[in-house]
Design an enzyme around this catalytic site. Structure first.
Site, mmCIF file in Angstrom:
data_model
loop_
_atom_site.group_PDB
_atom_site.id
_atom_site.type_symbol
_atom_site.label_atom_id
_atom_site.label_comp_id
_atom_site.label_asym_id
_atom_site.label_seq_id
_atom_site.Cartn_x
_atom_site.Cartn_y
_atom_site.Cartn_z
ATOM 1 N N HIS A 407 0.253 -1.275 0.300
ATOM 2 C CA HIS A 407 0.005 0.234 -0.349
ATOM 3 C C HIS A 407 0.814 1.504 -0.287
ATOM 4 O O HIS A 407 1.647 1.509 0.615
ATOM 5 C CB HIS A 407 -0.956 0.011 1.411
ATOM 6 C CG HIS A 407 -1.517 0.793 1.229
ATOM 7 N ND1 HIS A 407 -2.040 2.264 2.682
ATOM 8 C CD2 HIS A 407 -2.574 1.233 0.454
ATOM 9 C CE1 HIS A 407 -2.891 2.494 1.910
ATOM 10 N NE2 HIS A 407 -3.470 2.747 0.896
ATOM 11 N N HIS A 408 1.003 2.225 -1.380
ATOM 12 C CA HIS A 408 1.790 3.841 -1.435
ATOM 13 C C HIS A 408 0.399 4.324 -1.188
ATOM 14 O O HIS A 408 -0.555 4.787 -1.805
ATOM 15 C CB HIS A 408 2.007 3.446 -2.244
ATOM 16 C CG HIS A 408 3.008 3.145 -2.460
ATOM 17 N ND1 HIS A 408 3.759 2.222 -3.740
ATOM 18 C CD2 HIS A 408 4.428 2.690 -1.345
ATOM 19 C CE1 HIS A 408 4.475 2.177 -3.681
ATOM 20 N NE2 HIS A 408 4.748 1.084 -2.339
ATOM 21 N N GLU A 502 -16.331 1.943 1.008
ATOM 22 C CA GLU A 502 -15.946 1.913 2.245
ATOM 23 C C GLU A 502 -16.887 3.108 2.359
ATOM 24 O O GLU A 502 -17.015 3.173 3.959
ATOM 25 C CB GLU A 502 -14.208 2.285 2.328
ATOM 26 C CG GLU A 502 -14.689 3.687 1.169
ATOM 27 C CD GLU A 502 -12.817 3.776 0.712
ATOM 28 O OE1 GLU A 502 -11.972 2.819 0.724
ATOM 29 O OE2 GLU A 502 -12.655 5.181 0.169
HETATM 30 C C1 NOJ Z 1 -8.832 6.001 0.855
HETATM 31 C C2 NOJ Z 1 -9.618 4.921 0.521
HETATM 32 O O1 NOJ Z 1 -9.733 4.680 -0.656
HETATM 33 C C3 NOJ Z 1 -9.248 3.561 0.831
HETATM 34 O O2 NOJ Z 1 -9.114 1.887 0.749
HETATM 35 C C4 NOJ Z 1 -7.568 3.565 1.884
HETATM 36 O O3 NOJ Z 1 -8.021 2.832 3.113
HETATM 37 C C5 NOJ Z 1 -7.924 4.998 2.337
HETATM 38 N N1 NOJ Z 1 -8.117 6.170 1.306
HETATM 39 C C6 NOJ Z 1 -6.381 5.115 3.570
HETATM 40 O O4 NOJ Z 1 -5.870 5.856 2.356
HETATM 41 CA CA CA Z 2 -11.480 6.406 -1.320
#
Ligand code: NOJ
Ligand code: CA
Length: 701
Positions: A407-408, A502
């Site tokens: 993850h970046h 999310e």
């Molecule tokens: C928003 C991204 O859509 C989500 O998947 C991620 O967990 C968070 N940013 C943190 O980077």
């Molecule tokens: Ca997002």
């Protein structure tokens, strides 16, 4: 492969007619190009006898020189046709036919040194693509596009599915209204308050007489994204390019061309979703070998942060400077998700259930210091927190046959990311990572640039190229919405670039209709990392104080259906292992469902209402079907006539229980098995906000 491309008519100088007409291969669509007496170019489109677009202007506003919008003459007209078939590296179907008729009109401006611009139209049976091309010429070398004047003039006040024209975010719920009612003023801005009558593409429209029209673009390269300004009186749309920090839109050098402007048209909603026009207008893959690119499913140390059970941060201290901090001296907050033990738990779960990868967010230093500060140095992408052992996890994952996904989060400090990309990808290769999820939360650095402007478009494309050169797959969050570039960069597996699942964890969430609109809007340009598969629909259990009243706005069965209705070659099983452990019978569908397909049939579809899709797994005789509805309960009658005649199959139907509904009883599902063949008809009962998922596997002749 059949290839047919020849010049029908070329090169008559000076005398070309002021009007040109071109039909699509089987005459479904007609396009007329016209120059007015004062040399203003326009085009119009018909579907049979029905108008799709009324005469609509074409043109460019250039900085420091006369506009390319009038005083034009036709210098040359070229017509050709093309028909071939190609195979995507991965996708919804095995073969894609690229069949179109082309009209290229070379326009000249005698009053301005004879400057030339070519407008190239491609007519498909399911739509139109056109772009502007600037040939190399003495009068136009380095130039700046101030604004593009392309119009899409609708003939009537269509039903429209739209989101506000925010230059920095597409994470909105869709509003459905008449074109005349577009007004985003009351909508809460995510990044930037935009003109209230500006909307984003892909824009989905439906006429009262049943014509479906989708406006977007293909192959967005070295140019800003196109938004559309709505004239609510005349139902006209005018392109609005996302500006750079200087206010101008695009810095170009001839020879150059714009992206394709796309108009997908059909009298059937299902055909809009089946259209391959946008992919066809993109260039073939940039990479010599693509065998290292692997469609996949993954779990992740991720949702537990979104539901406030764990944190990305290691410590609670804020205001930490990346340089010179001794991270081991920080006091841990006690609920850091990305710790070695917890990651091993996910690796075990992935291994046990045959999922390929584990994403880990919050593994690297900087999270205490990142949000909202518009700060340049936050993450270095190579320094893990003290409780995350990179070598130990590399070894553990390898021993279980599982890959870790990097993850970046760039915090939108893109200058910083670009300086560190080479080292970050070397680090990934050293420790066995083959895929990276990138993210661009917050305001962009270089300050004043926008997520959807030319500078960032070039960054996303460079990142696709650079990861590809390193044989790394990439999934981008908060990027510009896709335009089919995954044909050129098949390692660019997916983007978020819309409002994902999310949002259900941290805001009012997504209404039940959301997933019935996404395929007609955001997904027209390419796969989305929506992160489906949330089983624990009500979220209080994870954190009673912080998740009060929060829930996902679907049933559990609908979460399963999304694996089929929302296409992506990289699909997350987004919930926590402990949520799946309680429903292993339903989890079986996620284990089984494919992520790469030989064939796709869009069976029933209406934007904002419902969608039923069936897909045949790559290289297998297995089919998977997803059926979803909005807030209304529905019965969907599905003919299985796509199955091979004479073959008997067992269908496993994961459906809403009779008592289910997204708000009151979302986790009630039932699973039943049934023998089916190509003559069978399934009746699927979808609860309010519900869905059904079906796997269909052969049981012998
Ligand atoms: C928003 C991204 O859509 C989500 O998947 C991620 O967990 C968070 N940013 C943190 O980077
Ligand atoms: Ca997002």
């Amino acid at each position: 492969m059949k290839r047919l491309s020849f010049l029908l008519l070329a090169g008559f100088m000076g005398t070309a007619a002021q009007a040109q007409t071109v039909h699509s291969p089987t005459n479904k669509l007609t396009l007329n190009f016209q120059l007015s007496p004062s040399g203003e170019p326009t085009y119009q489109v018909r579907f049979g006898a029905k108008p799709v677009l009324k005469p609509s202007r074409l043109g460019m506003l250039l900085q420091g020189q006369p506009a390319l919008d009038k005083g034009l003459t036709i210098a040359r007209v070229d017509s050709s046709q093309h028909d071939d078939t190609w195979q995507p590296v991965w996708g919804e179907v095995k073969h894609i036919r690229n069949r179109y008729k082309e009209l290229a009109v070379t326009l000249q401006q005698p009053a301005s040194n004879g400057r030339r611009v070519v407008v190239r139209f491609r007519l498909y049976d399911d739509g139109v693509g056109f772009r502007y091309e600037f040939p190399q010429q003495p009068g136009l070398s380095y130039f700046v596009v101030q604004q593009e004047l392309t119009e899409f003039n609708l003939p009537a006040d269509h039903k429209t599915f739209w989101i506000p024209g925010d230059y920095d975010s597409n994470e909105y719920t869709y509003t459905t209204s008449r074109l005349s009612q577009v007004n985003s003023a009351p909508i809460e801005a995510i990044q930037l308050k935009s003109d209230p009558k500006r909307v984003q593409t892909p824009l989905m429209l439906k006429s009262d007489d049943g014509l479906y029209v989708n406006l977007h673009e293909a192959a967005l390269v070295n140019y800003p994204a196109m938004m559309l300004d709505v004239d609510t009186q005349t139902f006209g749309l005018r392109s609005h390019l996302v500006p750079s920090v200087t206010g101008a839109a695009a810095y170009l050098q001839a020879p150059e061309h714009t992206p394709w402007r796309t108009i997908v048209v059909s009298d059937k909603a299902t055909e809009v979703l089946a259209s391959k026009l946008i992919l066809n207008l993109n260039e073939p893959t940039a990479f010599a070998t693509t065998t290292w690119i692997k469609p996949q499913k993954f779990v992740g140390v991720w949702w537990e942060m979104h539901v406030n059970k764990a944190s990305w941060n290691y410590a609670d201290t804020s205001n930490i400077k990346l340089a010179g901090t001794d991270w081991s001296r920080l006091k841990p907050n006690g609920h850091h998700g990305a710790n070695t033990q917890n990651v091993k738990r996910y690796i075990d779960f992935a291994a046990k259930h045959g999922l390929q990868s584990v994403l880990v967010e919050g593994w690297n230093v900087g999270w205490e210091d990142w949000a909202g500060n518009w700060k340049e140095e936050v993450f270095d992408f190579v320094t893990p927190y003290p409780d995350f052992s990179v070598p130990e996890l590399q070894q553990y994952a390898a021993s279980k046959g599982v890959k870790l996904m990097m993850h970046h989060e760039t915090s939108s400090s893109v200058t910083n990311y670009e300086r560190r990309q080479d080292a970050a990808y070397r680090f990934m290769k050293q420790y066995g990572y083959e895929a990276v999820k990138t993210g661009y939360v917050g305001r962009i650095i270089p300050r004043g640039e926008h997520h959807d402007g030319q500078w960032m478009v070039n960054h996303y494309n460079r990142t696709a190229q650079k990861t590809g050169e390193n044989q790394i797959m990439v999934d981008m969050h908060e990027s510009v919405r896709p335009t089919g570039l995954h044909r050129t960069y098949p390692n660019w597996l997916a983007s978020e670039a819309a409002r994902g699942n999310e949002f259900n964890a941290w805001s009012t969430g997504n209404p039940p209709e959301h997933e019935t609109i996404l395929p007609f809007t955001r997904l027209m340009g390419g796969p989305m990392d929506y992160t489906p598969g949330i089983f624990q629909i009500k979220l209080e259990g994870w954190n009673p104080q912080r998740n009060q009243g929060k829930q996902v706005h679907t049933t559990l069965a609908k979460q399963l259906a999304l694996y089929v209705t929302l296409y992506s070659p990289v699909q997350m099983a987004a919930d926590l292992p402990e949520a799946y452990e309680q429903h292993l019978d339903a989890f079986q569908f996620i284990k089984d469902v494919a992520v790469d397909w030989d064939d796709t049939r869009i069976l029933l579809a209406e934007p904002g209402d419902y969608l039923t899709t069936a897909r045949k797994a790559k290289g297998k005789e297995e089919w998977y079907l997803g059926s979803i509805t909005d807030e209304q309960a529905r019965t969907q009658t599905v003919k299985l006539d796509f199955l091979t005649p004479g073959t008997r199959y067992e269908a496993t139907i994961y459906a809403d229980a009779k008592s289910a509904s997204w708000d009151k009883n979302p986790m009630a599902y039932q699973i039943r098995k049934q023998k089916v063949d190509s003559k069978s008809v399934l009746k699927l009962q979808l609860a309010a906000g519900g869905g059904a998922a079906v796997s269909i596997k052969p049981v012998g002749k």
